[in-house]
Design a protein around this motif. Structure first.
Motif, PDB file in Angstrom:
ATOM      1  N   LEU A 110     -11.639  10.555   3.911  1.00  0.00           N
ATOM      2  CA  LEU A 110     -10.526   9.675   4.240  1.00  0.00           C
ATOM      3  C   LEU A 110      -9.763   9.230   2.997  1.00  0.00           C
ATOM      4  O   LEU A 110      -8.542   9.105   3.015  1.00  0.00           O
ATOM      5  N   SER A 111     -10.503   9.019   1.936  1.00  0.00           N
ATOM      6  CA  SER A 111      -9.881   8.498   0.720  1.00  0.00           C
ATOM      7  C   SER A 111      -8.821   9.458   0.197  1.00  0.00           C
ATOM      8  O   SER A 111      -7.940   9.078  -0.544  1.00  0.00           O
ATOM      9  N   ARG A 112      -8.947  10.716   0.608  1.00  0.00           N
ATOM     10  CA  ARG A 112      -7.978  11.712   0.188  1.00  0.00           C
ATOM     11  C   ARG A 112      -6.552  11.279   0.521  1.00  0.00           C
ATOM     12  O   ARG A 112      -5.610  11.581  -0.198  1.00  0.00           O
TER      13      ARG A 112
ATOM     14  N   PRO B  93       0.771  -1.234   0.000  1.00  0.00           N
ATOM     15  CA  PRO B  93       0.000   0.000   0.000  1.00  0.00           C
ATOM     16  C   PRO B  93       0.805   1.288   0.000  1.00  0.00           C
ATOM     17  O   PRO B  93       0.196   2.335   0.073  1.00  0.00           O
TER      18      PRO B  93
ATOM     19  N   LEU C  93      -5.752   7.988   1.477  1.00  0.00           N
ATOM     20  CA  LEU C  93      -5.565   6.546   1.400  1.00  0.00           C
ATOM     21  C   LEU C  93      -5.364   6.017  -0.011  1.00  0.00           C
ATOM     22  O   LEU C  93      -4.890   4.913  -0.184  1.00  0.00           O
ATOM     23  N   VAL C  94      -5.739   6.794  -1.010  1.00  0.00           N
ATOM     24  CA  VAL C  94      -5.727   6.280  -2.373  1.00  0.00           C
ATOM     25  C   VAL C  94      -4.316   5.973  -2.843  1.00  0.00           C
ATOM     26  O   VAL C  94      -3.401   6.738  -2.587  1.00  0.00           O
TER      27      VAL C  94
ATOM     28  N   ILE D  29       0.813   8.213   2.082  1.00  0.00           N
ATOM     29  CA  ILE D  29      -0.232   8.926   2.798  1.00  0.00           C
ATOM     30  C   ILE D  29       0.350  10.171   3.463  1.00  0.00           C
ATOM     31  O   ILE D  29      -0.308  11.189   3.537  1.00  0.00           O
TER      32      ILE D  29
ATOM     33  N   ALA E 235     -11.314  -7.303   0.639  1.00  0.00           N
ATOM     34  CA  ALA E 235     -12.454  -6.430   0.908  1.00  0.00           C
ATOM     35  C   ALA E 235     -11.996  -4.980   0.877  1.00  0.00           C
ATOM     36  O   ALA E 235     -10.852  -4.689   1.202  1.00  0.00           O
ATOM     37  N   PRO E 236     -12.874  -4.079   0.459  1.00  0.00           N
ATOM     38  CA  PRO E 236     -12.513  -2.656   0.464  1.00  0.00           C
ATOM     39  C   PRO E 236     -12.417  -2.123   1.890  1.00  0.00           C
ATOM     40  O   PRO E 236     -13.098  -2.605   2.789  1.00  0.00           O
TER      41      PRO E 236
ATOM     42  N   LEU F 175       2.748   3.018   2.150  1.00  0.00           N
ATOM     43  CA  LEU F 175       2.251   3.788   3.283  1.00  0.00           C
ATOM     44  C   LEU F 175       2.905   5.150   3.388  1.00  0.00           C
ATOM     45  O   LEU F 175       2.343   6.073   3.973  1.00  0.00           O
TER      46      LEU F 175
ATOM     47  N   GLU G 292      -1.187   4.859  -5.584  1.00  0.00           N
ATOM     48  CA  GLU G 292      -0.549   4.995  -6.902  1.00  0.00           C
ATOM     49  C   GLU G 292      -1.165   6.064  -7.777  1.00  0.00           C
ATOM     50  O   GLU G 292      -1.517   5.817  -8.905  1.00  0.00           O
ATOM     51  N   SER G 293      -1.293   7.236  -7.254  1.00  0.00           N
ATOM     52  CA  SER G 293      -1.891   8.289  -8.055  1.00  0.00           C
ATOM     53  C   SER G 293      -0.873   8.902  -8.996  1.00  0.00           C
ATOM     54  O   SER G 293       0.230   9.218  -8.607  1.00  0.00           O
TER      55      SER G 293
ATOM     56  N   ARG H  99      -3.623   5.482 -13.073  1.00  0.00           N
ATOM     57  CA  ARG H  99      -4.620   5.855 -12.066  1.00  0.00           C
ATOM     58  C   ARG H  99      -4.247   7.213 -11.496  1.00  0.00           C
ATOM     59  O   ARG H  99      -3.092   7.430 -11.139  1.00  0.00           O
TER      60      ARG H  99
ATOM     61  N   ASP I 285      -7.171  -3.003  -4.801  1.00  0.00           N
ATOM     62  CA  ASP I 285      -6.887  -1.911  -3.871  1.00  0.00           C
ATOM     63  C   ASP I 285      -8.014  -1.849  -2.855  1.00  0.00           C
ATOM     64  O   ASP I 285      -9.165  -1.626  -3.227  1.00  0.00           O
ATOM     65  N   PRO I 286      -7.690  -2.051  -1.586  1.00  0.00           N
ATOM     66  CA  PRO I 286      -8.726  -2.090  -0.561  1.00  0.00           C
ATOM     67  C   PRO I 286      -9.565  -0.818  -0.493  1.00  0.00           C
ATOM     68  O   PRO I 286     -10.724  -0.859  -0.095  1.00  0.00           O
ATOM     69  N   VAL I 287      -8.990   0.294  -0.858  1.00  0.00           N
ATOM     70  CA  VAL I 287      -9.751   1.537  -0.809  1.00  0.00           C
ATOM     71  C   VAL I 287     -10.826   1.546  -1.885  1.00  0.00           C
ATOM     72  O   VAL I 287     -11.963   1.940  -1.659  1.00  0.00           O
ATOM     73  N   LEU I 288     -10.467   1.109  -3.072  1.00  0.00           N
ATOM     74  CA  LEU I 288     -11.392   1.195  -4.197  1.00  0.00           C
ATOM     75  C   LEU I 288     -12.318  -0.012  -4.246  1.00  0.00           C
ATOM     76  O   LEU I 288     -13.449   0.090  -4.702  1.00  0.00           O
TER      77      LEU I 288
END
Lengths: 183, 183
Positions: A63-65, A3, A67-68, A8, B61-62, A5, A70-71, B154, A98-101
DNA sequence: CCGCAATGTGCGTTATAACGCACACTCAAT
DNA sequence: ATTGAGTGTGCGTTATAACGCACATTGCGG
């Protein structure tokens, strides 16, 4: 799949820089010490969900802001594994799970005569197939359906399903697998 | 607004119970000790994002499954279905936006010389581009990036971005737009 | 009744997230 | 120069996340 990390922290730093806030100011807004915020931004510490929540809600951001994954990075899925299973089906990951998506996406190629049976996925899983080239038959809900290039099909994947190619040419499809919020 | 953190454990417990997994089994799947998992389920500990990520990823899971309830999934961002916009870009809907799934998907064709600027979407929106044919340049985070067939990208779409095709042939891409939950 | 395997919890230890405070280090304005 | 307010980082301490192991309990077959 890992992920990233450290990212973030980078997103937090960027977010903060964009609106010209100091660490001190952010600390006051969200109730997290500025030393901690600094460590998070530099990737020296990964926050708990509790503190990340305090940060996000203090900054009034989703939150996704933060956590996302590979932008903004171009990914070349040709070098990573083009996996070939027993039936001859060639699977190339496009976007890793991707757990977020909550979804992953593959490019699939079926040679002539290929038949691939798939056992049911977890409850609520939904597959999306986009036909790119050639022709393919899809077994779903007890029946075979034929798809040609340009057609799409969405179906519940928590039941037995399968793909086969009885046409004269290889078939290419994209397969998007969505894992649900609620079972 | 702020969902109680104990709910994370309850959702994890329910998720695990629904598919009949033991703590031991889950621990093996996601690389988190079963003691920790137990504490999280009982609300005696709030995990770090790193471990929550391991859990979500291991369970396929997301993250939102454990972070938010199924509430507030109202989003209707799609403009009326058009086939060709001012820049000459041809947009064909593949999968319409679905609030449950949280994304929509288009096939996009850019003729030679086409330039399409896009204003920022809502916060947290993420675009996924899959290059199918030809060549395209994508403006993202302040820089133009070149994509060729087979590559994917992405990026966060809540900032200015754009597409252009300076190659000799029309470019074809798939564009998947994901709308996040709002906190 | 007796293993016995599987499940979830309690406990001691280690790793680290989080805090408060003090220390450079900038820039502005004296 | 010299203050002084505002910035980010380093350090020692505390709180707690996370681990590994052992224990108590349940359920099942012999």
């Amino acid at each position: 799949m890992s992920p990233d990390l450290a990212a973030i922290g980078q997103r937090l730093k960027r977010f903060r820089a964009e609106r010209g806030l100091s660490l001190d100011r952010v600390a006051g807004l969200c109730g997290v010490s500025k030393a901690m915020l600094g460590q998070i931004e530099r990737g020296e510490s990964t926050p708990t969900v509790a503190t990340l929540w305090k940060i996000a809600s203090g900054l009034q951001a989703p939150l996704s802001r933060f956590l996302v994954g590979e932008s903004g990075v171009v990914h070349r899925p040709t070098s990573p594994p083009r996996h070939r299973d027993a039936s001859g089906m060639i699977v190339t990951p496009l976007f890793a799970f991707d757990p977020v998506l909550g979804f992953e996406m593959f490019a699939i190629e079926l040679p002539q005569g290929c038949l691939s049976e798939s056992s049911p996925h977890a409850p609520g899983v939904i597959e999306h197939v986009v036909m790119l080239e050639g022709e393919m038959e899809l077994f779903v809900e007890g029946a075979w359906q034929t798809l040609v290039a340009g057609e799409v099909l969405r179906f519940a994947a928590d039941q037995p399903h399968g793909y086969r190619n009885r046409g004269p040419a290889p078939a290419k499809v994209h397969d998007l697998i969505h894992y649900p919020f609620s079972a």
